[in-house]
Motif scaffolding. Structure first.
Motif, PDB file in Angstrom:
ATOM      1  N   SER A   1       0.889  -1.302  -0.054  1.00 58.03           N
ATOM      2  CA  SER A   1       0.030   0.037  -0.121  1.00 58.03           C
ATOM      3  C   SER A   1       0.818   0.943  -0.079  1.00 58.03           C
ATOM      4  O   SER A   1       0.300   2.310   0.322  1.00 58.03           O
ATOM      5  N   GLY A   2       2.231   1.368  -0.506  1.00 62.01           N
ATOM      6  CA  GLY A   2       3.038   2.282  -0.422  1.00 62.01           C
ATOM      7  C   GLY A   2       2.401   3.474  -1.091  1.00 62.01           C
ATOM      8  O   GLY A   2       2.586   4.645  -0.516  1.00 62.01           O
ATOM      9  N   LEU A   3       1.814   3.451  -2.289  1.00 64.89           N
ATOM     10  CA  LEU A   3       1.453   4.690  -2.954  1.00 64.89           C
ATOM     11  C   LEU A   3       0.279   5.570  -2.213  1.00 64.89           C
ATOM     12  O   LEU A   3       0.209   6.603  -1.981  1.00 64.89           O
ATOM     13  N   ALA A   4      -0.589   4.535  -1.717  1.00 64.44           N
ATOM     14  CA  ALA A   4      -1.714   5.017  -0.805  1.00 64.44           C
ATOM     15  C   ALA A   4      -1.357   5.943   0.249  1.00 64.44           C
ATOM     16  O   ALA A   4      -1.713   6.858   0.806  1.00 64.44           O
ATOM     17  N   LYS A   5      -0.371   5.217   1.097  1.00 67.54           N
ATOM     18  CA  LYS A   5       0.244   5.958   2.315  1.00 67.54           C
ATOM     19  C   LYS A   5       1.001   6.981   2.103  1.00 67.54           C
ATOM     20  O   LYS A   5       0.907   8.128   2.690  1.00 67.54           O
ATOM     21  N   ARG A   6       1.850   7.086   0.973  1.00 66.19           N
ATOM     22  CA  ARG A   6       2.533   8.299   0.314  1.00 66.19           C
ATOM     23  C   ARG A   6       1.510   9.356   0.061  1.00 66.19           C
ATOM     24  O   ARG A   6       1.834  10.650   0.346  1.00 66.19           O
ATOM     25  N   VAL A   7       0.432   8.954  -0.632  1.00 68.41           N
ATOM     26  CA  VAL A   7      -0.546   9.852  -0.901  1.00 68.41           C
ATOM     27  C   VAL A   7      -1.178  10.554   0.393  1.00 68.41           C
ATOM     28  O   VAL A   7      -1.285  11.774   0.501  1.00 68.41           O
ATOM     29  N   ALA A   8      -1.516   9.720   1.320  1.00 72.03           N
ATOM     30  CA  ALA A   8      -1.843  10.203   2.643  1.00 72.03           C
ATOM     31  C   ALA A   8      -1.065  11.120   3.296  1.00 72.03           C
ATOM     32  O   ALA A   8      -1.415  12.256   3.996  1.00 72.03           O
ATOM     33  N   LEU A   9       0.275  10.981   3.370  1.00 70.12           N
ATOM     34  CA  LEU A   9       1.364  11.721   3.829  1.00 70.12           C
ATOM     35  C   LEU A   9       1.457  12.921   3.085  1.00 70.12           C
ATOM     36  O   LEU A   9       1.520  14.113   3.685  1.00 70.12           O
ATOM     37  N   ALA A  10       1.112  12.949   1.595  1.00 73.84           N
ATOM     38  CA  ALA A  10       1.260  14.320   0.956  1.00 73.84           C
ATOM     39  C   ALA A  10       0.199  15.064   1.297  1.00 73.84           C
ATOM     40  O   ALA A  10       0.242  16.392   1.706  1.00 73.84           O
ATOM     41  N   PHE A  11      -1.058  14.530   1.637  1.00 77.26           N
ATOM     42  CA  PHE A  11      -2.267  15.160   2.246  1.00 77.26           C
ATOM     43  C   PHE A  11      -2.133  15.801   3.650  1.00 77.26           C
ATOM     44  O   PHE A  11      -2.347  17.071   3.841  1.00 77.26           O
ATOM     45  N   ASP A  12      -1.367  15.046   4.509  1.00 76.02           N
ATOM     46  CA  ASP A  12      -0.872  15.545   5.831  1.00 76.02           C
ATOM     47  C   ASP A  12       0.053  16.565   5.624  1.00 76.02           C
ATOM     48  O   ASP A  12      -0.057  17.550   6.529  1.00 76.02           O
ATOM     49  N   ASN A  13       0.740  16.852   4.666  1.00 76.08           N
ATOM     50  CA  ASN A  13       1.839  17.823   4.498  1.00 76.08           C
ATOM     51  C   ASN A  13       1.309  18.986   3.926  1.00 76.08           C
ATOM     52  O   ASN A  13       2.218  20.142   3.778  1.00 76.08           O
ATOM     53  N   ASP A  14      -0.089  19.171   3.306  1.00 78.46           N
ATOM     54  CA  ASP A  14      -0.479  20.067   2.538  1.00 78.46           C
ATOM     55  C   ASP A  14      -1.411  20.937   3.579  1.00 78.46           C
ATOM     56  O   ASP A  14      -2.438  20.478   4.016  1.00 78.46           O
ATOM     57  N   PRO A  15      -1.013  22.145   3.908  1.00 76.63           N
ATOM     58  CA  PRO A  15      -1.753  23.008   4.899  1.00 76.63           C
ATOM     59  C   PRO A  15      -3.071  23.247   4.555  1.00 76.63           C
ATOM     60  O   PRO A  15      -3.936  23.531   5.434  1.00 76.63           O
ATOM     61  N   GLU A  16      -3.635  23.038   3.222  1.00 74.63           N
ATOM     62  CA  GLU A  16      -4.905  23.607   2.819  1.00 74.63           C
ATOM     63  C   GLU A  16      -5.593  22.107   3.049  1.00 74.63           C
ATOM     64  O   GLU A  16      -7.035  22.480   2.688  1.00 74.63           O
ATOM     65  N   LEU A  17      -5.234  21.065   3.240  1.00 71.57           N
ATOM     66  CA  LEU A  17      -6.098  19.890   3.285  1.00 71.57           C
ATOM     67  C   LEU A  17      -6.166  19.384   4.660  1.00 71.57           C
ATOM     68  O   LEU A  17      -5.451  18.812   5.083  1.00 71.57           O
ATOM     69  N   ASP A  18      -7.311  19.670   5.384  1.00 71.40           N
ATOM     70  CA  ASP A  18      -7.483  19.148   6.493  1.00 71.40           C
ATOM     71  C   ASP A  18      -7.857  17.599   6.574  1.00 71.40           C
ATOM     72  O   ASP A  18      -8.308  17.131   5.507  1.00 71.40           O
ATOM     73  N   ASP A  19      -7.643  17.087   7.353  1.00 71.52           N
ATOM     74  CA  ASP A  19      -8.261  15.608   7.435  1.00 71.52           C
ATOM     75  C   ASP A  19      -9.607  15.409   7.184  1.00 71.52           C
ATOM     76  O   ASP A  19     -10.419  15.862   8.111  1.00 71.52           O
ATOM     77  N   VAL A  20     -10.206  15.028   6.100  1.00 70.26           N
ATOM     78  CA  VAL A  20     -11.505  14.828   5.875  1.00 70.26           C
ATOM     79  C   VAL A  20     -11.930  13.557   6.202  1.00 70.26           C
ATOM     80  O   VAL A  20     -11.692  12.302   5.653  1.00 70.26           O
ATOM     81  N   ASP A  21     -12.600  13.285   7.407  1.00 66.36           N
ATOM     82  CA  ASP A  21     -12.776  12.016   8.088  1.00 66.36           C
ATOM     83  C   ASP A  21     -13.744  11.290   7.269  1.00 66.36           C
ATOM     84  O   ASP A  21     -14.280  10.057   7.693  1.00 66.36           O
ATOM     85  N   THR A  22     -14.476  11.411   6.198  1.00 69.11           N
ATOM     86  CA  THR A  22     -15.303  11.049   5.357  1.00 69.11           C
ATOM     87  C   THR A  22     -14.888  10.466   4.215  1.00 69.11           C
ATOM     88  O   THR A  22     -15.481   9.952   3.291  1.00 69.11           O
ATOM     89  N   LEU A  23     -13.421  10.597   3.776  1.00 67.14           N
ATOM     90  CA  LEU A  23     -12.783  10.236   2.705  1.00 67.14           C
ATOM     91  C   LEU A  23     -11.865   9.276   3.051  1.00 67.14           C
ATOM     92  O   LEU A  23     -10.925   9.433   3.981  1.00 67.14           O
ATOM     93  N   TYR A  24     -11.384   8.229   2.198  1.00 67.11           N
ATOM     94  CA  TYR A  24     -10.526   7.316   2.156  1.00 67.11           C
ATOM     95  C   TYR A  24      -9.562   7.222   0.940  1.00 67.11           C
ATOM     96  O   TYR A  24     -10.078   7.481  -0.167  1.00 67.11           O
ATOM     97  N   VAL A  25      -8.241   6.849   1.185  1.00 69.29           N
ATOM     98  CA  VAL A  25      -7.236   6.630   0.118  1.00 69.29           C
ATOM     99  C   VAL A  25      -6.916   5.335  -0.104  1.00 69.29           C
ATOM    100  O   VAL A  25      -6.560   4.499   1.116  1.00 69.29           O
ATOM    101  N   ALA A  26      -7.010   4.742  -1.066  1.00 70.69           N
ATOM    102  CA  ALA A  26      -6.707   3.367  -1.578  1.00 70.69           C
ATOM    103  C   ALA A  26      -5.919   3.420  -2.779  1.00 70.69           C
ATOM    104  O   ALA A  26      -5.687   4.495  -3.373  1.00 70.69           O
ATOM    105  N   GLN A  27      -5.649   2.376  -3.290  1.00 71.34           N
ATOM    106  CA  GLN A  27      -5.011   2.273  -4.597  1.00 71.34           C
ATOM    107  C   GLN A  27      -5.218   1.096  -5.256  1.00 71.34           C
ATOM    108  O   GLN A  27      -5.426   0.085  -4.607  1.00 71.34           O
TER     109      GLN A  27
END
Length: 113
Positions: A46-72
């Motif tokens: 699941s490396g790509l999905a985890k790195r996308v989640a990290l990219a979302f965490d690192n972007d100050p404009e993207l709060d954690d939207v707890d109704t959205l999930y990331v997969a690959q």
């Protein structure tokens, strides 16, 4: 709670992983495809999905939207769930596309509103 914590139970790394000196290898000695490289350069299904989640965490404009999930699925990032606005979804797609190994972002399982 951030994306990595909510989706994968992982803490955000202190530093963003850098490319390892030696490319990661599978148990058979083959190079790890970009979509399977984990947060620390290791093989991760699941490396790509985890790195996308990290990219979302690192972007100050993207709060954690707890109704959205990331997969690959292979090299495709799959977003599933609900986002509050089209602007947020557009930003997420833009960020996801910048992650090494991502060739497409699928949003047909996302509702806006």
């Amino acid at each position: 709670m951030g994306w990595l914590q909510r989706l994968f139970g992982l803490e955000k790394p202190q530093q963003t992983a850098q490319a390892p000196a030696q490319p990661a290898q599978t148990p058979t000695g083959e190079p790890v495809p970009p979509e399977r490289v984990g947060l620390n350069g290791e093989y991760d299904q699941s490396g790509l999905a985890k790195r996308v989640a990290l990219a979302f965490d690192n972007d100050p404009e993207l709060d954690d939207v707890d109704t959205l999930y990331v997969a690959q699925t292979g090299t495709t990032v799959v977003l599933k769930g609900k986002v509050p606005s089209q602007a947020i979804l557009t930003k997420m797609v833009t960020v996801a596309k910048t992650v090494n190994g991502a060739t497409a972002v699928e949003t047909n399982q996302v509702t806006v509103g």
